[in-house]
Scaffold this active site. Structure first.
Site, PDB file in Angstrom:
ATOM      1  N   TYR A 112       0.987  -1.126   0.024  1.00 48.39           N
ATOM      2  CA  TYR A 112       0.007  -0.028  -0.082  1.00 48.39           C
ATOM      3  C   TYR A 112       0.834   1.321   0.139  1.00 48.39           C
ATOM      4  CZ  TYR A 112      -3.291  -3.497   1.320  1.00 48.39           C
ATOM      5  OH  TYR A 112      -3.964  -4.897   1.355  1.00 48.39           O
TER       6      TYR A 112
ATOM      7  N   HIS B 259      -8.720   2.291  -4.617  1.00 52.97           N
ATOM      8  CA  HIS B 259      -7.913   1.035  -3.700  1.00 52.97           C
ATOM      9  C   HIS B 259      -6.621   1.433  -4.077  1.00 52.97           C
ATOM     10  CE1 HIS B 259     -11.156  -1.672  -3.155  1.00 52.97           C
ATOM     11  NE2 HIS B 259     -11.319  -1.329  -4.357  1.00 52.97           N
TER      12      HIS B 259
END
Length: 152
Positions: free
Chosen positions: A30, A107
């Site tokens: 991430y 996302h």
């Protein structure tokens, strides 16, 4: 030269479970930005577009649903990264379907390059569009896209 002020707009940016841990993953799935840094980036982007941004995170499905319902009376748009609930939460989908404004699903990672269970999103059924795989830049791009959607 005359400049016209943009009408005020409010956007809620909702983040689901474990988003508060961004930047702490050794694999950098991430990215390396911490959640507070991402929030600062998003707030700066929103301010540059004259958007009031309500940036929130919860590890609880019911809290996200409550916020979506609350946004009905306050926001013109919702940007949502439901995180792991993306793949399992019909209640979040139902809440989003009742929201009258624009919705963008975002996302940090490219969910279609990951495990097969991540390839199906319940959230997408309610979203006007999806941004995935661009890390924190995707968060900022979602705010820019939302600004365009709500000001058309």
């Amino acid at each position: 030269m005359t400049t016209t002020a943009l009408p005020p707009a409010t956007v809620w940016f909702l983040n689901g479970p474990n988003a508060n841990l961004y930047g702490l993953d050794a694999n950098k799935t991430y990215g390396s930005d911490s959640f507070p840094v991402l929030q600062q980036r998003c707030e700066a982007k929103a301010a540059s577009l004259q958007i009031t941004l309500n940036f929130r995170q919860s590890n609880y499905e019911g809290q996200l649903i409550d916020w979506i319902q609350e946004a009905r009376g306050d926001a013109q748009g919702i940007i949502i990264n439901a995180a792991g609930l993306t793949y399992s939460s019909i209640p979040i989908l139902d809440a989003l379907l009742s929201f009258p404004g624009s919705i963008i699903e975002v996302h940090m990672s490219n969910i279609w390059k990951r495990e097969p269970f991540r390839h199906h999103s319940y959230i997408s059924k309610a979203a006007h569009g999806v941004i995935a795989g661009l890390g924190g830049d995707g968060y900022e791009l979602a705010i820019d896209a939302m600004s365009r959607l709500i000001r058309r």
